[in-house]
Design an enzyme around this catalytic site. Structure first.
Site, PDB file in Angstrom:
ATOM      1  N   HIS A 163      44.813 -16.552  63.009  1.00 20.47           N
ATOM      2  CA  HIS A 163      45.424 -17.732  63.775  1.00 20.47           C
ATOM      3  C   HIS A 163      45.941 -17.101  65.025  1.00 20.47           C
ATOM      4  O   HIS A 163      47.430 -17.130  64.882  1.00 20.47           O
ATOM      5  CB  HIS A 163      46.132 -18.721  63.075  1.00 20.47           C
ATOM      6  CG  HIS A 163      45.410 -19.422  61.963  1.00 20.47           C
ATOM      7  ND1 HIS A 163      44.592 -20.428  62.248  1.00 20.47           N
ATOM      8  CD2 HIS A 163      44.988 -19.137  60.735  1.00 20.47           C
ATOM      9  CE1 HIS A 163      44.017 -20.993  61.391  1.00 20.47           C
ATOM     10  NE2 HIS A 163      44.225 -20.255  60.308  1.00 20.47           N
ATOM     11  N   GLU A 206      46.633 -18.531  67.584  1.00 16.42           N
ATOM     12  CA  GLU A 206      47.532 -20.023  68.228  1.00 16.42           C
ATOM     13  C   GLU A 206      48.863 -19.997  67.398  1.00 16.42           C
ATOM     14  O   GLU A 206      49.680 -20.828  67.987  1.00 16.42           O
ATOM     15  CB  GLU A 206      46.587 -21.249  67.964  1.00 16.42           C
ATOM     16  CG  GLU A 206      46.492 -21.898  66.484  1.00 16.42           C
ATOM     17  CD  GLU A 206      45.552 -21.213  65.982  1.00 16.42           C
ATOM     18  OE1 GLU A 206      45.163 -20.114  66.328  1.00 16.42           O
ATOM     19  OE2 GLU A 206      45.241 -21.713  64.658  1.00 16.42           O
ATOM     20  N   CYS A 259      39.467 -19.235  61.955  1.00 17.21           N
ATOM     21  CA  CYS A 259      39.417 -19.550  60.776  1.00 17.21           C
ATOM     22  C   CYS A 259      38.280 -20.574  60.498  1.00 17.21           C
ATOM     23  O   CYS A 259      37.422 -20.025  60.267  1.00 17.21           O
ATOM     24  CB  CYS A 259      40.849 -20.299  60.318  1.00 17.21           C
ATOM     25  SG  CYS A 259      41.337 -20.361  58.749  1.00 17.21           S
TER      26      CYS A 259
END
Lengths: 79, 234
Positions: free
Chosen positions: B205, B207, B88
């Site tokens: 994302h 994560e 990002c």
């Protein structure tokens, strides 16, 4: 002392969603003569450098930081 | 164990998520690296996390690229050929730093988009996708206002020719088209890598997709691929 007025705009051919949206709004408001709207940034710099190398320095500042050459171009005036 | 360094810029806000994903879920080592640090050579992988570094002022990533740690990251990536992953805002910083080609524009619909999207694994022979099959559809969230990837035609052709496009936005069935493009990105690009393959940036994302409780476990494939690559080749 010199005042530098810098205009950063998107290059031709780069999609400008903000400009398009403003154009759309103006059209809705009845301003039918407008062919295109482009959004950009205006940056003003006051500098102690009023010598011959000021133009070179501003070019350098624009190339390195103020404009992204992948998508943007810039012009400036020195007062 | 693989050692990750997660860079913390003023305004980073996915740094803790990345650390958690790496340590608690993937089971590897990870430290925070402050943006003024130059001491990064001890790490195998540097992660530039998501967030709003320096308030996204001027352009996303434009100020962060001049922080001290980024000079070290340049050396880490270009001279030492070590792995750098930007997620990002991290991707935006890599573009501004010239470590990846192209630039980000404001999303086509002008909105900050925060939602789950689907990704197609365009190239599975990379350090980031070796645990995936080609064309595999991953479900991962995006959260950005400027993720509309742009580059000139020459650059795009070179990205395609050299298999540097890693992820593309698609629908749940893997179809890549205008409707499955959330932000207007050229060629539905969601993630690219450099020619050497040691620097990768992606807007989604992974994560945030590490546990069923978060709605998806597909992000694990990205981190496991990186770990797999480091253990195998480095």
């Amino acid at each position: 002392m010199a005042k530098v007025k810098i205009y950063v705009t998107l290059k031709d051919g780069v999609l400008d969603p903000q400009g398009k949206t403003v154009q759309f709004a103006l059209d809705k408001m009845g301003y039918k003569n407008i062919d295109s709207v482009k959004m950009g940034k205006y940056i003003e710099i006051d500098t102690k450098n009023d010598g011959k190398d000021l133009k070179k320095e501003i070019d350098e500042i624009c190339d390195k930081l103020l404009a992204n050459p992948n998508i943007e171009k810039y012009t400036f005036t020195i007062e | 164990m693989v050692k990750f360094g997660v860079v913390v810029f003023p305004g980073s806000n996915c740094d803790k998520d990345c650390l958690w994903a790496i340590k608690d879920i993937t089971g590897e080592k990870a430290d925070f690296v402050w943006h003024e640090s130059k001491d990064i050579m001890k790490y195998d992988v540097i992660v530039l996390p998501g967030g709003f570094s320096y308030g996204d002022y001027l352009r996303t990533g434009a100020i962060a690229r001049f922080s001290k740690v980024m000079y070290a990251v340049q050396k880490f990536a270009v001279k030492k050929n070590k792995m750098v992953v930007g997620i990002c805002n991290g991707f935006q910083i890599l573009l501004e730093a010239g470590l990846l080609p192209g630039a980000m524009l404001v999303n086509k619909n002008l909105k900050f988009i925060s939602k789950f999207i689907h990704l197609s694994v365009e190239n599975n022979k990379t350090a980031y996708t070796n645990k995936c099959v080609k064309g595999q559809v991953l479900r991962v969230p995006i959260a950005h206002g400027e993720g509309n990837y742009f580059c000139d035609e020459k650059t795009l052709n070179s990205l395609i020719e050299n298999d540097q496009v890693v992820f593309r936005y698609c629908d749940g069935q893997g179809k890549i088209n205008v409707d499955s493009n959330p932000n207007g990105s050229l060629y539905n690009i969601a993630g690219i890598m450099n020619k050497k393959g040691n620097v990768m940036g992606m807007m989604p994302h992974p994560e945030r997709a590490m546990s069923a409780r978060l709605g998806s476990v597909d992000g694990n494939l990205v981190f496991q691929s990186i770990v797999n690559h480091v253990k195998k080749y480095l």
